[in-house]
Design an enzyme around this catalytic site. Structure first.
Site, PDB file in Angstrom:
ATOM      1  N   GLY A 149      -1.211   8.929   1.793  1.00  0.00           N
ATOM      2  CA  GLY A 149      -1.543   8.880   0.297  1.00  0.00           C
ATOM      3  C   GLY A 149      -3.233   9.502   0.337  1.00  0.00           C
TER       4      GLY A 149
ATOM      5  N   VAL B 153       6.476  10.273   2.138  1.00  0.00           N
ATOM      6  CA  VAL B 153       6.529   9.062   3.076  1.00  0.00           C
ATOM      7  C   VAL B 153       7.555   8.166   2.950  1.00  0.00           C
ATOM      8  CG1 VAL B 153       4.025   9.276   3.573  1.00  0.00           C
ATOM      9  CG2 VAL B 153       4.758   8.092   1.562  1.00  0.00           C
TER      10      VAL B 153
ATOM     11  N   SER C 159      -2.672  -5.132  -1.947  1.00  0.00           N
ATOM     12  CA  SER C 159      -3.317  -5.190  -3.145  1.00  0.00           C
ATOM     13  C   SER C 159      -3.625  -6.707  -3.839  1.00  0.00           C
ATOM     14  CB  SER C 159      -2.754  -4.588  -4.186  1.00  0.00           C
ATOM     15  OG  SER C 159      -3.422  -4.615  -5.537  1.00  0.00           O
TER      16      SER C 159
ATOM     17  N   TYR D  50       5.074  -3.881  -8.375  1.00  0.00           N
ATOM     18  CA  TYR D  50       3.848  -3.707  -7.722  1.00  0.00           C
ATOM     19  C   TYR D  50       3.516  -4.892  -6.783  1.00  0.00           C
ATOM     20  CZ  TYR D  50      -0.578  -1.566  -6.100  1.00  0.00           C
ATOM     21  OH  TYR D  50      -1.820  -1.079  -5.775  1.00  0.00           O
TER      22      TYR D  50
ATOM     23  N   LYS E  40       3.534  -5.015  -2.775  1.00  0.00           N
ATOM     24  CA  LYS E  40       2.291  -5.291  -2.004  1.00  0.00           C
ATOM     25  C   LYS E  40       2.058  -6.673  -1.344  1.00  0.00           C
ATOM     26  CE  LYS E  40       0.373  -1.605  -2.799  1.00  0.00           C
ATOM     27  NZ  LYS E  40      -0.175  -0.622  -1.728  1.00  0.00           N
TER      28      LYS E  40
END
Lengths: 149, 231
Positions: B8, B52, B127, B139, B143
């Site tokens: 990234g 990835v 995160s 998310y 994470k």
């Protein structure tokens, strides 16, 4: 409540709370499959948790994720640990997003040797009292001296 | 010089991490799905365009790394967001975030671990949002999953490698710059250090975890969030 606890040692004891074909709109008790050997399996477990959680959330019903304390501590293979911790993230997110609607989601981390009845009682207590919203509730002693994520 | 593989890395935090590790003496290998990653390569580094979240991508990254030399650090930074209220979130968006943010870290680490030299490090990017945030169920799952993965990998690879995570908070980016001013002000008002983080802040945290100064640190999460994780 919907029980999605296939192969879980406490599955029989948890039947007082619901059934495998129960309505997730009345609540959800979800335990990841004990064997998660590859990424595809991990993704399927979390996707199933997502589908059922979405249904419970829509009905403002309680959500309980059951994980092994060892997995959540990181003392398991990478993918089971990732799934256990991922469910904790989901519980936190659900509780946070749904706080105005008084949404409830908790993670019960089960130590080795915890009796099935202990697990069932912990679920019942958490749902009744809404303790551990967006957090981990530990059953057993495996976590002592260590730190959950 | 050891190689630092950073995923990234075309822009933002990933690019800053690659630049910082290059400044610290690593040969940076930048990885991204975007062709623009080739424009972000610091002097002496290299880039590979790869997905990835696929085995093919891991193979391409491994081949690129092998051509450069021993790997000193792997930074699993690649990540996406597909935000929506939980009731509106699609399963497709749930799975996509999971694959890129968590699946890639698992797969790429497994693909490269034997290339990482003794005493090397893996740094995964988690995160602060995994503590709970609006419209980010997918998310948060991904994470938080990264943290579980980090702990397990830390035990799996000890004592040869260290594996840690950085959990960024609100970091200045093109996306956050586009937020309505009143929303941005409210977000920053809740941060004890009273500012948005910078990509360089996160890069510094990664660089420390990759360095010998963090030689006794493994399985940990370093929150670089201005204090927001507990305030």
């Amino acid at each position: 409540m919907r029980l999605r606890v296939d192969g879980h040692p406490a599955a029989a004891a948890l039947r007082i709370h619901g059934s495998a074909d129960g309505d997730p709109g009345e609540g959800l008790i979800f335990a990841p499959h004990p064997e998660i050997a590859d990424w595809a399996s991990a993704e399927e477990e979390l996707a199933e948790a997502f589908r059922l959680t979405q249904a419970a959330f829509a009905a403002a019903a309680p959500v309980v994720y059951l994980v092994e304390a060892a997995a959540l501590l990181g003392r398991a293979e990478p993918l089971p640990s990732a799934v256990a911790a991922g469910l904790l993230g989901g519980a936190r997110a659900l509780a946070f997003e749904g706080r105005k609607e008084e949404a409830f989601a908790t993670v019960i981390a089960i130590g080795a040797g915890a009796a099935p009845e202990q697990v069932s009682d912990a679920v019942g207590c958490a749902v009744a009292v809404r303790s551990g919203n967006g957090q981990v509730v530990a059953v057993g002693a495996e976590h002592l001296g260590a730190m959950f994520p | 010089m050891s190689v630092a593989v950073v995923t990234g890395a075309a822009r933002g935090i990933g690019r800053a991490i690659a630049e910082r590790l290059a400044a610290d003496g690593y040969t940076p290998l930048l990885v991204d799905l975007a062709d623009s990653v080739r424009d972000a390569v610091p002097e002496g580094g290299a880039a590979v365009v790869a997905d990835v979240s696929t085995e093919e991508g891991w193979g391409a990254i491994r081949a690129a790394a092998e051509s450069l030399g021993p790997v000193g650090v792997l930074v699993n930074n690649a990540g996406i967001t597909r935000d929506a209220r939980l009731g509106k979130m699609t399963e497709e968006d749930f799975r996509a975030v999971l694959r890129v943010n968590l699946g890639s870290a698992h797969g790429l680490t497994a693909a490269l671990a034997d290339l990482i030299e003794d005493g090397g490090a893996v740094v995964n990017i988690s995160s602060r949002a995994q503590l709970g945030n609006f419209g980010q169920f997918n998310y948060a799952v991904s994470k938080a999953g990264v943290i579980g993965l980090t702990r397990s990998l830390a035990l799996l690879h000890a004592p040869r490698l260290r594996v840690n995570a950085v959990a960024p908070g609100f970091v200045a980016s093109e996306m956050t710059d586009a937020m309505p001013a009143h929303v941005r002000e409210r977000v920053i008002a809740a941060i004890p250090l009273a500012r948005a983080g910078l990509p360089a802040d996160i890069a510094a945290a990664v660089a420390w975890l990759a360095s010998p100064d963090a030689g006794y640190v493994t399985g940990q999460v370093l929150y670089s969030c201005g204090g927001r994780s507990f305030a």
